[in-house]
Design a protein around this motif. Structure first.
Motif, mmCIF file in Angstrom:
data_model
loop_
_atom_site.group_PDB
_atom_site.id
_atom_site.type_symbol
_atom_site.label_atom_id
_atom_site.label_comp_id
_atom_site.label_asym_id
_atom_site.label_seq_id
_atom_site.Cartn_x
_atom_site.Cartn_y
_atom_site.Cartn_z
ATOM 1 N N LYS A 100 0.809 -1.219 0.000
ATOM 2 C CA LYS A 100 0.000 0.000 0.000
ATOM 3 C C LYS A 100 0.842 1.269 0.000
ATOM 4 N N TYR A 101 2.163 1.104 0.127
ATOM 5 C CA TYR A 101 3.084 2.237 -0.032
ATOM 6 C C TYR A 101 3.779 2.161 -1.384
ATOM 7 N N GLY A 102 3.127 1.527 -2.351
ATOM 8 C CA GLY A 102 3.726 1.368 -3.668
ATOM 9 C C GLY A 102 4.832 0.329 -3.643
ATOM 10 N N LYS A 103 5.957 0.638 -4.266
ATOM 11 C CA LYS A 103 7.081 -0.298 -4.327
ATOM 12 C C LYS A 103 8.050 -0.099 -3.168
ATOM 13 N N ALA A 104 7.558 0.465 -2.090
ATOM 14 C CA ALA A 104 8.407 0.769 -0.938
ATOM 15 C C ALA A 104 8.983 -0.493 -0.317
ATOM 16 N N SER A 105 10.159 -0.337 0.278
ATOM 17 C CA SER A 105 10.864 -1.432 0.938
ATOM 18 C C SER A 105 11.200 -1.024 2.369
ATOM 19 N N VAL A 306 7.569 -7.532 8.744
ATOM 20 C CA VAL A 306 6.976 -7.227 7.436
ATOM 21 C C VAL A 306 6.907 -8.493 6.580
ATOM 22 N N ALA A 307 7.943 -9.325 6.637
ATOM 23 C CA ALA A 307 7.933 -10.584 5.874
ATOM 24 C C ALA A 307 6.809 -11.495 6.366
ATOM 25 N N GLN A 308 6.605 -11.545 7.674
ATOM 26 C CA GLN A 308 5.518 -12.353 8.243
ATOM 27 C C GLN A 308 4.163 -11.817 7.814
ATOM 28 N N TYR A 309 3.992 -10.493 7.886
ATOM 29 C CA TYR A 309 2.732 -9.876 7.461
ATOM 30 C C TYR A 309 2.482 -10.134 5.973
ATOM 31 N N ARG A 310 3.545 -10.073 5.173
ATOM 32 C CA ARG A 310 3.373 -10.286 3.729
ATOM 33 C C ARG A 310 2.900 -11.706 3.449
ATOM 34 N N LYS A 311 3.469 -12.666 4.149
ATOM 35 C CA LYS A 311 3.067 -14.053 3.964
ATOM 36 C C LYS A 311 1.600 -14.251 4.351
ATOM 37 N N GLN A 312 1.208 -13.688 5.507
ATOM 38 C CA GLN A 312 -0.183 -13.808 5.953
ATOM 39 C C GLN A 312 -1.123 -13.130 4.971
ATOM 40 N N SER A 313 -0.720 -11.964 4.473
ATOM 41 C CA SER A 313 -1.565 -11.200 3.558
ATOM 42 C C SER A 313 -1.692 -11.891 2.207
ATOM 43 N N GLN A 314 -0.614 -12.527 1.740
ATOM 44 C CA GLN A 314 -0.672 -13.274 0.481
ATOM 45 C C GLN A 314 -1.661 -14.433 0.582
ATOM 46 N N GLU A 315 -1.663 -15.077 1.748
ATOM 47 C CA GLU A 315 -2.587 -16.191 1.949
ATOM 48 C C GLU A 315 -4.039 -15.726 1.910
ATOM 49 N N LEU A 316 -4.261 -14.446 2.288
ATOM 50 C CA LEU A 316 -5.612 -13.882 2.286
ATOM 51 C C LEU A 316 -5.920 -13.145 0.986
ATOM 52 N N GLY A 317 -4.966 -13.118 0.064
ATOM 53 C CA GLY A 317 -5.176 -12.429 -1.208
ATOM 54 C C GLY A 317 -5.193 -10.922 -1.084
ATOM 55 N N LEU A 318 -4.411 -10.383 -0.129
ATOM 56 C CA LEU A 318 -4.460 -8.949 0.149
ATOM 57 C C LEU A 318 -3.255 -8.181 -0.363
ATOM 58 N N VAL A 319 -2.295 -8.852 -0.956
ATOM 59 C CA VAL A 319 -1.094 -8.182 -1.425
ATOM 60 C C VAL A 319 -1.299 -7.642 -2.826
ATOM 61 N N ARG A 320 -0.932 -6.366 -3.018
ATOM 62 C CA ARG A 320 -1.103 -5.752 -4.333
ATOM 63 C C ARG A 320 -0.005 -6.204 -5.294
#
Length: 320
Positions: A100-105, A306-320
């Motif tokens: 949600k912050y674009g391509k931010a890292s 952030v890596a943990q949140y990304r994994k959880q969000s991918q499982e829920l289909g929430l990653v852009r």
């Protein structure tokens, strides 16, 4: 002047040059007034005001995109210098993980200090008909469209996830509950008091003065066990049969363009400050709970989170 006097004068000058200058700080709140980010910056202001050598702290409100505007402004050099800190929370990290912050890292900013832990909570107005989670969830199940939940962000935000997890534990499809996306905790409480929403999914640190004024009723805190202080009478969601726990880190980052020496100056300041019992008193008064991490350990912790949140969000289909 004697050689001895010259040596003393030289030592005094060296010590003066090595000492950190008085802080002239701007603390950016990446939301509107009244929410957890605001609490974080105001706590820092109180801590620095106890330092006789510090100057007043300027709070700058920069809402937009649940932290995205502030992030972009600091990364792009439009805002932020060696004496500018930006408040962040677990919600910021979740948004970062979901794109949600674009391509931010994670590596785009300098992570300075994590100063405390907050917890999620569910609240209603003091005159609401519900006195616990079970009653609220029964009402949502009976007529999902009748009860509106106010929360910071939209689908996938931490406030949305908290409520989704709770209704899911009650056997309700998370897509059924009705919500309004708002910009920060301050907006959520304003909407609740105005009657635009009937429930808010927010953070425990945001509710202290509302409780003191008798304007809200907290139905549950999302912690492992009951919280001390004003919320000690509020049961956890887990106590009420809904096993949802949601801790929220709070802290500060700064511009990636700040020189290493200036970054280290702030890390050392927080290391020293958080070792002082006076800091713990300010943290407790701000509704936060013990957590202290700075510099590289914090940066590593953020990357893992952030890596943990990304994994959880991918499982829920929430990653852009």
């Amino acid at each position: 002047m004697t050689a001895s006097s010259l040596r003393i004068l030289l030592m005094v000058c060296l010590l003066a040059c090595a000492a950190p200058r008085a802080f002239a700080l701007e603390c950016i709140v990446p939301a509107k007034p009244g929410g957890g980010m605001d609490v974080t910056c105001k706590m820092l202001r109180k801590v620095l005001q106890s330092d006789a050598g510090s100057e007043p702290v300027k709070l700058s409100y920069l809402p937009g995109g649940i932290g995205a505007v502030a992030w972009s402004s600091v990364v792009s050099k439009r805002r932020g210098g060696p004496d500018t800190l930006v408040a962040f929370s677990g919600g910021s990290l979740l948004n970062l993980a979901q794109g949600k912050y674009g391509k931010a890292s994670v590596d785009d900013v300098r992570w300075v200090a994590g100063i405390g832990i907050d917890y999620g909570m569910i609240a209603v107005r003091s005159d609401a008909p519900w006195h616990n989670l079970r009653e609220l969830l029964q009402a949502i199940r009976k007529d999902p469209g009748k009860t509106t939940v106010g929360l910071s962000g939209t689908v996938g935000s931490q406030d949305w996830l908290k409520m989704s997890m709770i209704v899911g534990r009650a056997g309700i499809d998370p897509r059924q509950f009705r919500f309004v996306a708002l910009e920060g905790g301050g907006d959520s409480f304003a909407a609740l008091q105005a009657g635009h929403v009937q429930v808010i999914s927010g953070d425990a640190s945001e509710v202290a003065h509302f409780i003191a004024e008798g304007r809200v009723r907290i139905l549950a805190v999302l912690s492992e066990q009951r919280l001390p202080g004003p919320l000690q009478v509020v049961p956890t969601a887990r106590e009420q049969g809904y096993d949802v726990v949601w801790p929220i880190i709070r802290g500060f980052y700064m511009s990636p363009h700040v020189p290493e020496a200036e970054y280290r100056r702030w890390v050392e300041f927080f290391d020293k400050a958080m070792a002082d019992p006076a800091f713990e008193r300010q943290r407790s008064a701000s509704g936060l709970f013990p957590f202290a991490m700075t510099g590289k350990p914090l940066t590593d912790y953020i990357a893992q989170t952030v890596a943990q949140y990304r994994k959880q969000s991918q499982e829920l289909g929430l990653v852009r």
